[in-house]
Motif scaffolding. Structure first.
Motif, PDB file in Angstrom:
ATOM      1  N   PHE A  49       0.824  -1.203   0.000  1.00  0.00           N
ATOM      2  CA  PHE A  49       0.000   0.000   0.000  1.00  0.00           C
ATOM      3  C   PHE A  49       0.862   1.258   0.000  1.00  0.00           C
ATOM      4  CE2 PHE A  49      -3.728  -2.546   1.280  1.00  0.00           C
ATOM      5  CZ  PHE A  49      -4.698  -1.915   0.522  1.00  0.00           C
ATOM      6  N   GLU A  50       1.938   1.239   0.795  1.00  0.00           N
ATOM      7  CA  GLU A  50       2.831   2.407   0.878  1.00  0.00           C
ATOM      8  C   GLU A  50       3.490   2.685  -0.468  1.00  0.00           C
ATOM      9  OE1 GLU A  50       6.653   3.968   3.551  1.00  0.00           O
ATOM     10  OE2 GLU A  50       5.799   1.984   3.880  1.00  0.00           O
ATOM     11  N   ASP A  52       2.417   1.692  -3.423  1.00  0.00           N
ATOM     12  CA  ASP A  52       1.383   2.078  -4.390  1.00  0.00           C
ATOM     13  C   ASP A  52       1.003   3.542  -4.203  1.00  0.00           C
ATOM     14  OD1 ASP A  52      -0.533   0.663  -6.411  1.00  0.00           O
ATOM     15  OD2 ASP A  52      -1.826   1.989  -5.251  1.00  0.00           O
ATOM     16  N   LEU A  53       0.895   3.975  -2.959  1.00  0.00           N
ATOM     17  CA  LEU A  53       0.575   5.371  -2.677  1.00  0.00           C
ATOM     18  C   LEU A  53       1.698   6.295  -3.152  1.00  0.00           C
ATOM     19  CD1 LEU A  53      -1.329   7.426  -1.343  1.00  0.00           C
ATOM     20  CD2 LEU A  53      -0.112   7.039   0.793  1.00  0.00           C
ATOM     21  N   LYS A  54       2.941   5.900  -2.917  1.00  0.00           N
ATOM     22  CA  LYS A  54       4.075   6.700  -3.383  1.00  0.00           C
ATOM     23  C   LYS A  54       4.067   6.829  -4.904  1.00  0.00           C
ATOM     24  CE  LYS A  54       7.296   5.777   0.430  1.00  0.00           C
ATOM     25  NZ  LYS A  54       8.552   5.108   0.821  1.00  0.00           N
ATOM     26  N   ASP A  55       3.767   5.720  -5.588  1.00  0.00           N
ATOM     27  CA  ASP A  55       3.720   5.762  -7.053  1.00  0.00           C
ATOM     28  C   ASP A  55       2.653   6.726  -7.538  1.00  0.00           C
ATOM     29  OD1 ASP A  55       5.754   3.925  -7.202  1.00  0.00           O
ATOM     30  OD2 ASP A  55       4.433   2.194  -7.463  1.00  0.00           O
ATOM     31  N   LYS A  56       1.498   6.739  -6.862  1.00  0.00           N
ATOM     32  CA  LYS A  56       0.422   7.644  -7.270  1.00  0.00           C
ATOM     33  C   LYS A  56       0.776   9.096  -6.977  1.00  0.00           C
ATOM     34  CE  LYS A  56      -3.552   4.529  -7.103  1.00  0.00           C
ATOM     35  NZ  LYS A  56      -2.801   3.299  -7.266  1.00  0.00           N
ATOM     36  N   ILE A  57       1.406   9.338  -5.819  1.00  0.00           N
ATOM     37  CA  ILE A  57       1.812  10.706  -5.471  1.00  0.00           C
ATOM     38  C   ILE A  57       2.851  11.212  -6.465  1.00  0.00           C
ATOM     39  CG2 ILE A  57       3.047  12.093  -3.764  1.00  0.00           C
ATOM     40  CD1 ILE A  57       1.722  10.398  -1.599  1.00  0.00           C
ATOM     41  N   LEU A 272       2.935  10.138   4.883  1.00  0.00           N
ATOM     42  CA  LEU A 272       4.073   9.217   4.927  1.00  0.00           C
ATOM     43  C   LEU A 272       4.424   8.857   6.368  1.00  0.00           C
ATOM     44  CD1 LEU A 272       6.368  10.782   2.168  1.00  0.00           C
ATOM     45  CD2 LEU A 272       4.952   8.734   1.991  1.00  0.00           C
ATOM     46  N   PHE A 273       4.363   9.846   7.262  1.00  0.00           N
ATOM     47  CA  PHE A 273       4.636   9.586   8.676  1.00  0.00           C
ATOM     48  C   PHE A 273       3.579   8.653   9.257  1.00  0.00           C
ATOM     49  CE2 PHE A 273       3.967  10.711  13.178  1.00  0.00           C
ATOM     50  CZ  PHE A 273       5.225  10.389  13.681  1.00  0.00           C
ATOM     51  N   ALA A 274       2.314   8.865   8.863  1.00  0.00           N
ATOM     52  CA  ALA A 274       1.231   8.004   9.350  1.00  0.00           C
ATOM     53  C   ALA A 274       1.437   6.557   8.905  1.00  0.00           C
ATOM     54  CB  ALA A 274      -0.113   8.527   8.855  1.00  0.00           C
ATOM     55  N   LEU A 275       1.856   6.362   7.656  1.00  0.00           N
ATOM     56  CA  LEU A 275       2.088   5.007   7.153  1.00  0.00           C
ATOM     57  C   LEU A 275       3.238   4.324   7.884  1.00  0.00           C
ATOM     58  CD1 LEU A 275       1.649   5.571   3.311  1.00  0.00           C
ATOM     59  CD2 LEU A 275       0.190   4.182   4.778  1.00  0.00           C
TER      60      LEU A 275
END
Length: 424
Positions: A49-50, A52-57, A272-275
């Motif tokens: 998930f982390e 995938d989220l980075k790729d989208k950001i 990012l800190f939350a993840l």
């Protein structure tokens, strides 16, 4: 083979009268295996998930953004040339960023309007790759409805999938773009309005982006917002996305005031800190499963020590030292922990690498939708196994198993032969 290892392996084999101890041994081994397996699967999903989220950001936003503290940037071509010379910078593109309102019939929505350079934006962002309808190049030329020659051509606009759904817009539809920074009249500030035609729809997979972003060409944004030949900032792509902090600091040093650079980690530090925090907390919580299994190992060893009191006394009478006795039971506990860790690693890797088909089968059998693509806005269930995570989990499980063996092994080493044989 050292006799401590030989005896430790023999004690793992159950005799008829010690079947209960073997059952506890199996349960302890299964507990370690389940704990390790759960840790590997959960951390693989969270890492997936982390990533995938980075790729989208990073697909929607640039790695680094250079802004001016005193307003818009003039002479941005020269500034882009200076930025490209900095070590690590791969490409640069200017952009305009402003808040506007879109109006279509009775539907109204506030959005962020971005003006992009059609020629250089594909070198920095993935906007062109995220388009599900239309092409980025269509922003450069006035858009006209096919088979409608009397319809006037209008500048092109690309919007997100969710925004198109909210405003009930399709490719070729006309939409009013309203800017609060309008013209000053005797009656006060009058918002500026202009009609655009939807020439493309993009889908990044993130609701926040797909429902709040609209793109127009850079010259059209400058003309509509009355910015002249200025831009809001410059977006940069770098060779190493994890070195953006260093490169941004280098830009701030070389370019200097009134310009400043911000990298993608600074702009998204909260999420990012939350993840990272969530991943750490889950690791700690799931490690408790291994700790519970460690208590089972300790209990097993205590019962083995009580059962083997006579054997320990005989070994000590034959010259075995307390250290050797302690090694016997440490080895027995470590074998349980290592074997359970090995089973857990194999099971965890098997499930983590085949998680999506497993979820599909479970949903098909049970009829429950465990992972809704419409809710999570993901076209797949992300799972990524990191070797360093697997190594950390394995070492942690074995270390906990080792610590669980120390006290019962120490108690066995302190046993006095005379006291042990008195009641035999």
């Amino acid at each position: 083979m050292p006799y401590e290892l030989f005896i430790g392996l023999r004690y793992l084999k159950a005799k008829r009268k010690s079947t209960f101890i073997s059952i506890i041994t199996v349960i302890s081994t299964a507990g370690v295996a389940l704990g390790v397996m759960a840790l590997i699967i959960v951390l693989a999903v969270m890492t997936g998930f982390e990533e995938d989220l980075k790729d989208k950001i990073l697909g929607t936003n640039a790695h680094i953004v250079v802004l001016k503290s005193t307003g818009g940037i003039e002479g941005y071509d020269a500034l882009m040339g200076r930025l490209k010379k900095i070590d690590g910078v791969v490409a640069a593109t200017p952009f305009i960023y402003n808040q506007v309102m879109l109006s279509s019939g009775k539907n109204v929505s506030g959005v962020v309007l971005r003006g992009v350079d059609v020629a250089t934006d594909p070198l920095v962002t993935n906007l062109s790759k995220s388009l599900v309808e239309g092409k980025l190049q269509q922003l450069e030329k006035p858009a006209q409805v096919p088979l409608a020659g009397s319809e006037p051509a209008r500048p092109g606009l690309i919007i997100g999938k969710e925004l198109a759904k909210n405003l009930n817009l399709y490719t070729g539809d006309t939409v009013n773009v309203i800017s609060p920074l309008g013209n000053i009249t005797p009656l006060g500030m009058v918002p500026k309005m202009k009609q655009f035609r939807v020439v493309g729809i993009f889908n990044t997979g993130m609701f926040e982006y797909d429902s709040t972003l609209g793109y127009v060409s850079l010259p059209e944004a400058q003309e509509f917002l009355g910015l002249g030949d200025t831009v809001t900032g410059i977006q940069l792509k770098v060779s190493d996305v994890y070195a953006t902090g260093r490169i941004a600091a280098q830009i701030n040093t070389k370019i200097g005031f009134p310009y400043f650079a911000r990298d993608w980690m600074q702009m998204n530090k909260n999420i990012l800190f939350a993840l990272k925090t969530e991943k750490l907390v889950m690791f700690i919580i799931l490690t408790l499963i291994v700790l519970v299994a460690a208590f089972g190992i300790a209990s097993t060893l205590f019962m083995v020590v009580m059962e083997k009191t006579k054997d320990i006394a005989i070994l000590k009478s034959m010259g075995a030292t307390g250290t050797s006795i302690m090694k016997i039971f440490v080895i027995e506990g470590l074998i349980i922990g290592i074997f359970g860790t090995l089973i857990g690693v194999l099971g965890g890797l098997l499930v983590a690498t085949n998680l999506e088909p497993i979820i599909t089968v479970v949903q098909h059998v049970t009829g429950f939708e465990l992972f809704s693509k419409d809710v999570y806005y993901l076209d797949h269930f992300p799972s990524r196994v990191v070797p360093s995570d697997v190594l950390l989990i394995s070492v942690t499980a074995v270390l906990i198993s080792f610590l669980a063996t120390l006290y019962p092994s120490w108690q066995a080493s302190r046993l006095s032969p005379a006291e042990a044989l008195r009641y035999e």
